[in-house]
Design an enzyme around this catalytic site. Sequence first.
Site, PDB file in Angstrom:
ATOM      1  N   LEU A  51       0.854  -1.199   0.000  1.00  0.00           N
ATOM      2  CA  LEU A  51       0.000   0.000   0.000  1.00  0.00           C
ATOM      3  C   LEU A  51       0.882   1.238   0.000  1.00  0.00           C
ATOM      4  CD1 LEU A  51      -2.590  -0.817   2.828  1.00  0.00           C
ATOM      5  CD2 LEU A  51      -3.071  -0.674   0.378  1.00  0.00           C
ATOM      6  N   HIS A  52       0.659   2.126  -0.954  1.00  0.00           N
ATOM      7  CA  HIS A  52       1.424   3.381  -0.894  1.00  0.00           C
ATOM      8  C   HIS A  52       0.693   4.576  -1.473  1.00  0.00           C
ATOM      9  CE1 HIS A  52       2.148   2.383  -5.089  1.00  0.00           C
ATOM     10  NE2 HIS A  52       2.563   3.625  -5.268  1.00  0.00           N
ATOM     11  N   ARG A  53      -0.518   4.377  -2.041  1.00  0.00           N
ATOM     12  CA  ARG A  53      -1.225   5.525  -2.636  1.00  0.00           C
ATOM     13  C   ARG A  53      -1.665   6.496  -1.556  1.00  0.00           C
ATOM     14  NH1 ARG A  53      -0.214   5.288  -7.766  1.00  0.00           N
ATOM     15  NH2 ARG A  53      -0.332   3.155  -8.463  1.00  0.00           N
TER      16      ARG A  53
END
Length: 368
Positions: free
Chosen positions: A211-213
């Site tokens: 997850l990085h958005r």
Amino acid sequence: MIRLDLIVGARPNFMKIAPIIRAISAYNNHRKPETIAFRLVHTGQHYDRDMSGSFFEELGIPEPDVNLNVGSGTQAEQTSGIMLGYEKLLMQQKTDLCIVVGDVTSTMACAITARKMLVPVAHVEGGIRSGDMTMPEEINRIVTDSITDYFFTTSDTANENLRKNGVGDDRIFFVGNTMIDTLLYSRPRFRQPDIWNELHLAEKGYIVLTLHRPNNVDDPSNLQRLLDEIINSSSGLPVVFPVHPRTRKVLGSTADSLERRSLHLTEPLGYLEFNYLVERAKAVITDSGGITEETTVMSVPCMTLRDSTERPETVTIGTNELLGTNPDAIAPAMQKLLSGQWKKGSVPPLWDGHTAERITDIICKLFL
Ligand code: UD1
């Protein structure tokens, strides 16, 4: 002879440029004297060893000829820093063609700079669109494609998007996916990470999460809800979570309490270790775009925590499903996975490991 600039800046660029460099070398090997010369330009958008350096080593990418060392910053700081650095470089020595890949800030910044310096631009992975203007990548795609001369595309949807924008077929080259070139080339060398034995992982016995958005991770309570839902719905299967630096900052001290449950946090993994895990996973949960392409090719179920995708073929042809960003969608999808109901999927056209060779041939036809 033709001179190219190859631009990289952030993690997902490295896998897209590596096969192009290999294809150029192979092309030159068959022809003496050298026909294609290139300058590898790293903007320095990603700079940590585990976000950048390790990929150069694992993918056999040569040291960059130039590093613009832009480093971290806001979107505008990074964009302007890259533009200033690349403009200076082009003033020192022009090039015949600037090749940009993907949709990161470095892609857009160098494309703009090159065109303003009258250098033609080729965009590898041109034409894809999510329709979501809250993503910086979507703006990067639209701006880059609005000034690109030659489009190397991964899908028919990308071709259609470009045609709708008035791009003529003579500038659209449907070549396939260089990220998949790297995947298929590297697959025999995937490497078991230490965490495999530390966690006693077994084939199809764990889930991989990334997850990085900003939409998912920048609000700490939203991130926590997503993680809780994943832990609660995965029936105790270990969830391996290599954490992007952006996400790590938001998690802060909550990381320790998550570790006590079935979620296992690691530093970002190298390419060969990460894909070793993906290839053997029961499923992947992600908000990345590139990973949905890799899971499609390796036939691993993939749940995407986004409302849209610029890679619809991973859903219509591949193993990917869009769950959206509402955590409530996770439990039903997990249920479907655990009861063996996930679709099988197949591989999109031309994702065959030979895209970079096609790109090299086309560039030579256009410029030599
Ligand atoms: C960028 C790309 C995104 C891509 C992602 C993969 C844009 C707009 N986004 O997002 O499309 O999927 O890379 O990783 O270009 N940081 C470090 N070390 C590094 C690099 C970054 O600690 O080597 C930190 C930065 O300080 C910053 C955060 O990570 O706080 C985000 O980095 P940034 O390059 O701005 O964007 P990403 O979120 O990585």
